[in-house]
Design a protein around this motif. Sequence first.
Motif, mmCIF file in Angstrom:
data_model
loop_
_atom_site.group_PDB
_atom_site.id
_atom_site.type_symbol
_atom_site.label_atom_id
_atom_site.label_comp_id
_atom_site.label_asym_id
_atom_site.label_seq_id
_atom_site.Cartn_x
_atom_site.Cartn_y
_atom_site.Cartn_z
ATOM 1 N N GLU A 2 43.694 19.088 76.608
ATOM 2 C CA GLU A 2 43.140 18.060 75.731
ATOM 3 C C GLU A 2 42.112 17.207 76.463
ATOM 4 O O GLU A 2 41.087 16.812 75.888
ATOM 5 C CB GLU A 2 44.269 17.183 75.179
ATOM 6 C CG GLU A 2 45.185 17.904 74.202
ATOM 7 C CD GLU A 2 46.289 17.007 73.678
ATOM 8 O OE1 GLU A 2 46.345 15.838 74.117
ATOM 9 O OE2 GLU A 2 47.080 17.465 72.837
ATOM 10 N N HIS A 3 42.393 16.933 77.745
ATOM 11 C CA HIS A 3 41.443 16.151 78.548
ATOM 12 C C HIS A 3 40.118 16.899 78.669
ATOM 13 O O HIS A 3 39.044 16.305 78.536
ATOM 14 C CB HIS A 3 42.018 15.892 79.937
ATOM 15 C CG HIS A 3 41.006 15.398 80.922
ATOM 16 N ND1 HIS A 3 40.597 14.083 80.992
ATOM 17 C CD2 HIS A 3 40.277 16.064 81.875
ATOM 18 C CE1 HIS A 3 39.675 13.946 81.932
ATOM 19 N NE2 HIS A 3 39.472 15.130 82.476
ATOM 20 N N THR A 4 40.191 18.201 78.933
ATOM 21 C CA THR A 4 38.978 19.002 79.096
ATOM 22 C C THR A 4 38.181 19.070 77.794
ATOM 23 O O THR A 4 36.947 18.960 77.803
ATOM 24 C CB THR A 4 39.329 20.430 79.571
ATOM 25 O OG1 THR A 4 39.939 20.353 80.866
ATOM 26 C CG2 THR A 4 38.083 21.294 79.653
ATOM 27 N N VAL A 5 38.875 19.237 76.666
ATOM 28 C CA VAL A 5 38.205 19.275 75.358
ATOM 29 C C VAL A 5 37.457 17.957 75.116
ATOM 30 O O VAL A 5 36.300 17.956 74.676
ATOM 31 C CB VAL A 5 39.223 19.519 74.231
ATOM 32 C CG1 VAL A 5 38.560 19.323 72.863
ATOM 33 C CG2 VAL A 5 39.806 20.929 74.330
ATOM 34 N N GLN A 6 38.112 16.852 75.442
ATOM 35 C CA GLN A 6 37.484 15.539 75.257
ATOM 36 C C GLN A 6 36.311 15.362 76.200
ATOM 37 O O GLN A 6 35.248 14.857 75.803
ATOM 38 C CB GLN A 6 38.518 14.439 75.486
ATOM 39 C CG GLN A 6 37.970 13.029 75.286
ATOM 40 C CD GLN A 6 39.032 11.961 75.511
ATOM 41 O OE1 GLN A 6 40.203 12.253 75.730
ATOM 42 N NE2 GLN A 6 38.604 10.697 75.459
ATOM 43 N N TRP A 7 36.484 15.791 77.457
ATOM 44 C CA TRP A 7 35.420 15.675 78.458
ATOM 45 C C TRP A 7 34.202 16.486 78.033
ATOM 46 O O TRP A 7 33.061 16.010 78.128
ATOM 47 C CB TRP A 7 35.934 16.159 79.808
ATOM 48 C CG TRP A 7 34.866 16.307 80.849
ATOM 49 C CD1 TRP A 7 34.317 15.328 81.623
ATOM 50 C CD2 TRP A 7 34.213 17.532 81.226
ATOM 51 N NE1 TRP A 7 33.368 15.849 82.456
ATOM 52 C CE2 TRP A 7 33.275 17.189 82.231
ATOM 53 C CE3 TRP A 7 34.323 18.857 80.823
ATOM 54 C CZ2 TRP A 7 32.453 18.151 82.834
ATOM 55 C CZ3 TRP A 7 33.513 19.808 81.425
ATOM 56 C CH2 TRP A 7 32.600 19.450 82.411
ATOM 57 N N ARG A 8 34.403 17.687 77.530
ATOM 58 C CA ARG A 8 33.294 18.542 77.112
ATOM 59 C C ARG A 8 32.544 17.908 75.946
ATOM 60 O O ARG A 8 31.312 17.956 75.891
ATOM 61 C CB ARG A 8 33.817 19.935 76.722
ATOM 62 C CG ARG A 8 34.369 20.741 77.881
ATOM 63 C CD ARG A 8 34.825 22.127 77.419
ATOM 64 N NE ARG A 8 33.691 22.930 77.002
ATOM 65 C CZ ARG A 8 32.967 23.687 77.822
ATOM 66 N NH1 ARG A 8 33.254 23.734 79.114
ATOM 67 N NH2 ARG A 8 31.959 24.405 77.354
ATOM 68 N N ALA A 9 33.277 17.301 75.027
ATOM 69 C CA ALA A 9 32.637 16.659 73.876
ATOM 70 C C ALA A 9 31.851 15.423 74.309
ATOM 71 O O ALA A 9 30.709 15.211 73.877
ATOM 72 C CB ALA A 9 33.692 16.278 72.839
ATOM 73 N N GLU A 10 32.433 14.608 75.180
ATOM 74 C CA GLU A 10 31.795 13.367 75.606
ATOM 75 C C GLU A 10 30.536 13.618 76.429
ATOM 76 O O GLU A 10 29.588 12.823 76.381
ATOM 77 C CB GLU A 10 32.778 12.529 76.424
ATOM 78 C CG GLU A 10 33.923 11.945 75.596
ATOM 79 C CD GLU A 10 34.899 11.167 76.457
ATOM 80 O OE1 GLU A 10 34.766 11.210 77.704
ATOM 81 O OE2 GLU A 10 35.797 10.511 75.890
ATOM 82 N N HIS A 11 30.515 14.710 77.185
ATOM 83 C CA HIS A 11 29.388 14.980 78.082
ATOM 84 C C HIS A 11 28.439 16.049 77.537
ATOM 85 O O HIS A 11 27.524 16.482 78.248
ATOM 86 C CB HIS A 11 29.899 15.384 79.464
ATOM 87 C CG HIS A 11 30.593 14.283 80.196
ATOM 88 N ND1 HIS A 11 31.908 13.946 79.966
ATOM 89 C CD2 HIS A 11 30.140 13.414 81.144
ATOM 90 C CE1 HIS A 11 32.259 12.937 80.742
ATOM 91 N NE2 HIS A 11 31.212 12.595 81.452
ATOM 92 N N GLY A 12 28.638 16.482 76.311
ATOM 93 C CA GLY A 12 27.724 17.444 75.704
ATOM 94 C C GLY A 12 27.727 18.803 76.375
ATOM 95 O O GLY A 12 26.700 19.497 76.393
ATOM 96 N N ILE A 13 28.873 19.212 76.912
ATOM 97 C CA ILE A 13 28.943 20.484 77.634
ATOM 98 C C ILE A 13 28.891 21.673 76.685
ATOM 99 O O ILE A 13 28.338 22.726 77.013
ATOM 100 C CB ILE A 13 30.231 20.547 78.488
ATOM 101 C CG1 ILE A 13 30.296 19.359 79.461
ATOM 102 C CG2 ILE A 13 30.287 21.860 79.259
ATOM 103 C CD1 ILE A 13 29.133 19.289 80.418
ATOM 104 N N ASN A 14 29.453 21.509 75.494
ATOM 105 C CA ASN A 14 29.541 22.640 74.563
ATOM 106 C C ASN A 14 28.179 23.190 74.148
ATOM 107 O O ASN A 14 28.057 24.375 73.830
ATOM 108 C CB ASN A 14 30.337 22.233 73.316
ATOM 109 C CG ASN A 14 31.800 21.947 73.634
ATOM 110 O OD1 ASN A 14 32.388 22.606 74.475
ATOM 111 N ND2 ASN A 14 32.367 20.968 72.962
#
Length: 235
Positions: A2-14
């Motif tokens: 869940e942390h990684t999913v949130q981190w990817r969304a917050e930093h535009g990684i996707n």
Amino acid sequence: FEHTVQWRAEHGINDILSRPYPTFDLCKRVFPVYIPGRDKEGNVVIVQRVGLIDFELGYGHNMTSDDILNYYLYLIEYCWNILEPKPDSVMTTLLDLKGVKISTFRDSEKRHFMKQFVRTMSDNYPNRSHKTIMINAPSWAQMAYKVCKPLLRESTKKKISMWNGGKAQDEVLIEVLGKDAVPRDLLEFPDDLDEAGGSGGEHGASEHQSSSIELELRSFCMEVLKAHGLEMKVF
């Protein structure tokens, strides 16, 4: 997770690979990290030369430590989305410590980048490491690793090795990567490779842009720029 999913969304990684990246060439000059090819087992190899990061060049062009980190994330996302999209794919990392000094960690900005770099990779790209080979390690780095080593998981310790140059280091690089794929500029005695009948890297060279993977990566970046009506910035 869940942390990684949130981190990817917050930093535009996707969508990092679909966004135009006009400073790609500059970032490559600032952070000498490259993908020379694959190891003998077929895993992607990435070379990180953290001691040669040119922070001054980056700062001179209004780059931040986050911008430098994002360049590395761009490469990693390219690896796991384009080169090796299978979820169980792993890579071999060559961490070149040449140029890393104790004074590096006295600089708050550089220290912040190093901590952020390690934390980001550890927290968000777990189980992606096949091997991590630290080369050209100064004596103080070896001492620090010996202190920290007992704190690591046994599975992690088995993946990490540290070397301080010399023929033994060359032999490990050749053994892991193969005599025809090892980057010549990482060898202390490249002439020994010639005697063994190896070429070392593609076309016998290992400059950042020379491998086919590096050329394909830049071509990918250029195509995204073209699709957005942009060009690579020249500095």
